[in-house]
Design an enzyme around this catalytic site. Structure first.
Site, PDB file in Angstrom:
ATOM      1  N   HIS A   1      38.365  38.217  80.435  1.00 23.29           N
ATOM      2  CA  HIS A   1      38.960  39.554  80.302  1.00 23.29           C
ATOM      3  C   HIS A   1      38.628  40.490  81.465  1.00 23.29           C
ATOM      4  O   HIS A   1      38.002  41.522  81.281  1.00 23.29           O
ATOM      5  CB  HIS A   1      38.603  40.209  78.959  1.00 23.29           C
ATOM      6  CG  HIS A   1      37.172  40.057  78.520  1.00 23.29           C
ATOM      7  ND1 HIS A   1      36.102  40.381  79.310  1.00 23.29           N
ATOM      8  CD2 HIS A   1      36.647  39.611  77.358  1.00 23.29           C
ATOM      9  CE1 HIS A   1      34.987  40.147  78.641  1.00 23.29           C
ATOM     10  NE2 HIS A   1      35.281  39.674  77.465  1.00 23.29           N
TER      11      HIS A   1
ATOM     12  N   HIS B   1      31.161  36.866  79.836  1.00 21.33           N
ATOM     13  CA  HIS B   1      31.412  38.292  79.602  1.00 21.33           C
ATOM     14  C   HIS B   1      30.713  39.024  80.740  1.00 21.33           C
ATOM     15  O   HIS B   1      29.491  39.142  80.749  1.00 21.33           O
ATOM     16  CB  HIS B   1      30.873  38.735  78.242  1.00 21.33           C
ATOM     17  CG  HIS B   1      31.185  40.170  77.940  1.00 21.33           C
ATOM     18  ND1 HIS B   1      32.083  40.564  76.969  1.00 21.33           N
ATOM     19  CD2 HIS B   1      30.747  41.316  78.522  1.00 21.33           C
ATOM     20  CE1 HIS B   1      32.172  41.888  76.963  1.00 21.33           C
ATOM     21  NE2 HIS B   1      31.368  42.365  77.890  1.00 21.33           N
TER      22      HIS B   1
ATOM     23  N   LEU C   1      35.863  46.162  74.769  1.00 19.56           N
ATOM     24  CA  LEU C   1      34.937  45.920  75.866  1.00 19.56           C
ATOM     25  C   LEU C   1      35.318  44.640  76.594  1.00 19.56           C
ATOM     26  O   LEU C   1      35.614  43.647  75.923  1.00 19.56           O
ATOM     27  CB  LEU C   1      33.497  45.814  75.336  1.00 19.56           C
ATOM     28  CG  LEU C   1      32.915  47.142  74.851  1.00 19.56           C
ATOM     29  CD1 LEU C   1      31.597  46.923  74.137  1.00 19.56           C
ATOM     30  CD2 LEU C   1      32.734  48.126  76.025  1.00 19.56           C
TER      31      LEU C   1
ATOM     32  N   ALA D   1      34.108  47.917  68.960  1.00 20.34           N
ATOM     33  CA  ALA D   1      34.923  47.564  70.127  1.00 20.34           C
ATOM     34  C   ALA D   1      35.803  46.365  69.797  1.00 20.34           C
ATOM     35  O   ALA D   1      35.311  45.360  69.285  1.00 20.34           O
ATOM     36  CB  ALA D   1      34.027  47.230  71.309  1.00 20.34           C
TER      37      ALA D   1
ATOM     38  N   HIS E   1      41.086  32.862  74.834  1.00 20.11           N
ATOM     39  CA  HIS E   1      39.977  33.748  74.422  1.00 20.11           C
ATOM     40  C   HIS E   1      40.355  34.478  73.132  1.00 20.11           C
ATOM     41  O   HIS E   1      41.127  35.441  73.163  1.00 20.11           O
ATOM     42  CB  HIS E   1      39.673  34.774  75.523  1.00 20.11           C
ATOM     43  CG  HIS E   1      38.479  35.623  75.245  1.00 20.11           C
ATOM     44  ND1 HIS E   1      37.503  35.859  76.198  1.00 20.11           N
ATOM     45  CD2 HIS E   1      38.064  36.294  74.137  1.00 20.11           C
ATOM     46  CE1 HIS E   1      36.566  36.631  75.686  1.00 20.11           C
ATOM     47  NE2 HIS E   1      36.892  36.931  74.429  1.00 20.11           N
TER      48      HIS E   1
ATOM     49  N   ASP F   1      41.727  37.975  73.967  1.00 21.83           N
ATOM     50  CA  ASP F   1      40.544  38.666  73.446  1.00 21.83           C
ATOM     51  C   ASP F   1      40.874  39.417  72.156  1.00 21.83           C
ATOM     52  O   ASP F   1      40.323  40.477  71.896  1.00 21.83           O
ATOM     53  CB  ASP F   1      39.940  39.616  74.486  1.00 21.83           C
ATOM     54  CG  ASP F   1      38.509  40.014  74.136  1.00 21.83           C
ATOM     55  OD1 ASP F   1      37.882  39.362  73.283  1.00 21.83           O
ATOM     56  OD2 ASP F   1      38.027  41.009  74.717  1.00 21.83           O
TER      57      ASP F   1
ATOM     58  N   HIS G   1      38.812  35.894  69.081  1.00 22.41           N
ATOM     59  CA  HIS G   1      37.781  36.080  68.049  1.00 22.41           C
ATOM     60  C   HIS G   1      38.460  35.877  66.703  1.00 22.41           C
ATOM     61  O   HIS G   1      39.298  36.690  66.305  1.00 22.41           O
ATOM     62  CB  HIS G   1      37.179  37.484  68.129  1.00 22.41           C
ATOM     63  CG  HIS G   1      36.507  37.740  69.439  1.00 22.41           C
ATOM     64  ND1 HIS G   1      35.174  37.473  69.648  1.00 22.41           N
ATOM     65  CD2 HIS G   1      36.989  38.200  70.616  1.00 22.41           C
ATOM     66  CE1 HIS G   1      34.861  37.755  70.907  1.00 22.41           C
ATOM     67  NE2 HIS G   1      35.942  38.205  71.517  1.00 22.41           N
ATOM     68  N   LEU G   2      38.113  34.783  66.032  1.00 21.61           N
ATOM     69  CA  LEU G   2      38.757  34.502  64.739  1.00 21.61           C
ATOM     70  C   LEU G   2      37.908  34.952  63.564  1.00 21.61           C
ATOM     71  O   LEU G   2      38.377  34.925  62.417  1.00 21.61           O
ATOM     72  CB  LEU G   2      39.094  33.011  64.618  1.00 21.61           C
ATOM     73  CG  LEU G   2      40.196  32.496  65.562  1.00 21.61           C
ATOM     74  CD1 LEU G   2      40.443  31.007  65.316  1.00 21.61           C
ATOM     75  CD2 LEU G   2      41.494  33.278  65.400  1.00 21.61           C
TER      76      LEU G   2
HETATM   77  O1  DOR Z   1      36.128  44.556  72.534  1.00 21.63           O
HETATM   78  C1  DOR Z   1      35.508  43.540  72.326  1.00 21.63           C
HETATM   79  N1  DOR Z   1      35.389  43.024  71.085  1.00 21.63           N
HETATM   80  N2  DOR Z   1      34.916  42.934  73.348  1.00 21.63           N
HETATM   81  C2  DOR Z   1      34.086  41.900  73.176  1.00 21.63           C
HETATM   82  O2  DOR Z   1      33.549  41.425  74.163  1.00 21.63           O
HETATM   83  C3  DOR Z   1      33.788  41.387  71.827  1.00 21.63           C
HETATM   84  C4  DOR Z   1      34.842  41.727  70.886  1.00 21.63           C
HETATM   85  C5  DOR Z   1      34.439  41.548  69.444  1.00 21.63           C
HETATM   86  O3  DOR Z   1      33.933  40.457  69.112  1.00 21.63           O
HETATM   87  O4  DOR Z   1      34.635  42.464  68.652  1.00 21.63           O
HETATM   88 ZN    ZN Z   2      36.047  38.557  73.532  1.00 21.66          ZN
END
Ligand code: DOR
Ligand code: ZN
Length: 345
Positions: free
Chosen positions: A176, A138, A221, A265, A15, A249, A17-18
């Protein structure tokens, strides 16, 4: 006392986020340095909702990495109320999509196009169940009547449990997890239900965010919960259960966007992710369980081959910088300013 060392099969991150553009260039190498593969989240703006945009994003990720990087991004399809089951199946069968991601509408960053009610995507989920494609969830409700700290537990009652009753064979990763309720739900579900656990939810509870001042770099989150939940997560991660695996995450946001009146977040944990996780397994006396969590349970769940090669971690102090700058972006990593007890050898 001799230095502890641990050699494990090369791990994956299930998991991440790039991002895209300059941020992608700034952060991708941190994930590629530690992990052989990663499940890449599709919450770009606009989101990655079809095969062509996922294939194009895959190419941009590879282009952002050094030529000699040995890293495979695994792409996901962002589900909306309008997602076409045929498109999802086509992308999966073509090997472009590894999974699809369910964001309840407005649950988190770039989720405005997410799903407003699970009923709306039942044809997609039925098709996914038929073809054995994994749904990454999610798991938070977004209705204003529910306290933010209860969003995950209420999602289980209102959405996840009913979904699994309706489609018991659907392959689901509860992403997560942050609560003992989610741990228990996953443990009691069939073997087609698993969960990822982040380093931050193993290290911090909600006090880290709120005691002594508001600390935006501890905000993500789902939000960190009470201590009892953190302890349940540590127990699950280090238990040896094959249902729990590594998913950081990592979610970078520029420093100024986190340190703001309405801060974003997300915790940028990619630079020291393995060091952070292994410290937890060491503290729990469970170093012998780390390889399964980091390198075996995930690929087995996703029905992918285990990686070849190994990485070695050793006990030694490593200082986490206060910030990281690259490509014009300034980021604050998880554990900024702390000294961790393990490093990559
Ligand atoms: O904290 C978070 N950031 N939770 C998420 O579900 C998305 C992520 C984001 O893409 O920034
Ligand atoms: Zn995520």
């Amino acid at each position: 006392m001799s230095t502890k060392r641990l050699t494990i099969r090369r791990p994956d991150d299930w998991h991440v986020h790039l991002r895209d553009g300059a941020m992608l260039k700034a952060v991708a190498e941190y994930t590629a340095r530690q992990f052989a593969r990663a499940i890449v989240m599709p919450n770009l703006s606009p989101p990655v909702t079809d095969t062509a945009s996922a294939a194009a994003y895959h190419e941009r990720i590879l282009a952002a990495l050094p030529e000699d990087a040995d890293f495979t991004p695994l792409m996901t399809c962002y589900l909306t109320d309008a997602t076409d089951p045929d498109e999802v199946a086509r992308g999966f069968e073509a090997g472009v999509f590894t999974a699809a991601k369910l964001y309840p509408a407005n649950a988190t960053t770039n989720s405005a196009h997410g799903v407003t009610a699970i009923d709306k995507i039942m044809p997609v989920l039925e098709r996914m169940a038929d073809i054995g494609m994994t749904l990454c969830v999610h798991g938070e409700v977004t209705t204003p009547d529910i306290d933010v700290f209860d969003r995950e537990a209420v999602f289980i009652e209102r959405s996840m449990a009913p979904l699994m009753r309706e489609l018991p064979e659907l392959r689901v990763v509860f992403e997560h997890v942050t609560t003992s309720e989610a741990v228990q739900f996953v443990e009691r579900a069939g073997e087609n239900v698993a969960a990822t656990i982040t380093p931050q939810h193993l290290h911090i509870n909600r006090n880290a965010m709120l005691v002594g001042g508001i600390r935006p770099h501890a905000y993500c989150l789902p939000v960190a919960k009470r201590e009892q939940h953190r302890l349940a997560l540590r127990k699950a991660a280090t238990s040896g259960s094959e249902k729990f695996f590594l998913g950081t995450d990592t979610a970078p946001h520029a420093r100024h966007l986190k340190e703001a009146a309405c801060g974003c977040a997300g915790i940028f944990n990619a630079p020291f992710a393995l060091e952070s996780y292994v410290a937890v397994f060491d503290a729990e006396g469970a170093l012998d369980k780390f390889e399964a969590f980091a390198s075996e349970n995930g690929p087995r769940f996703y029905r992918l081959p285990l990686n070849e090669g190994t990485v070695t971690l050793e006990q030694a102090p490593v200082e986490v910088p206060a910030e990281i700058t690259a490509e014009g972006e300034t980021l604050v990593p998880f554990h900024a300013g702390e000294t961790l007890g393990w490093r990559l050898a």
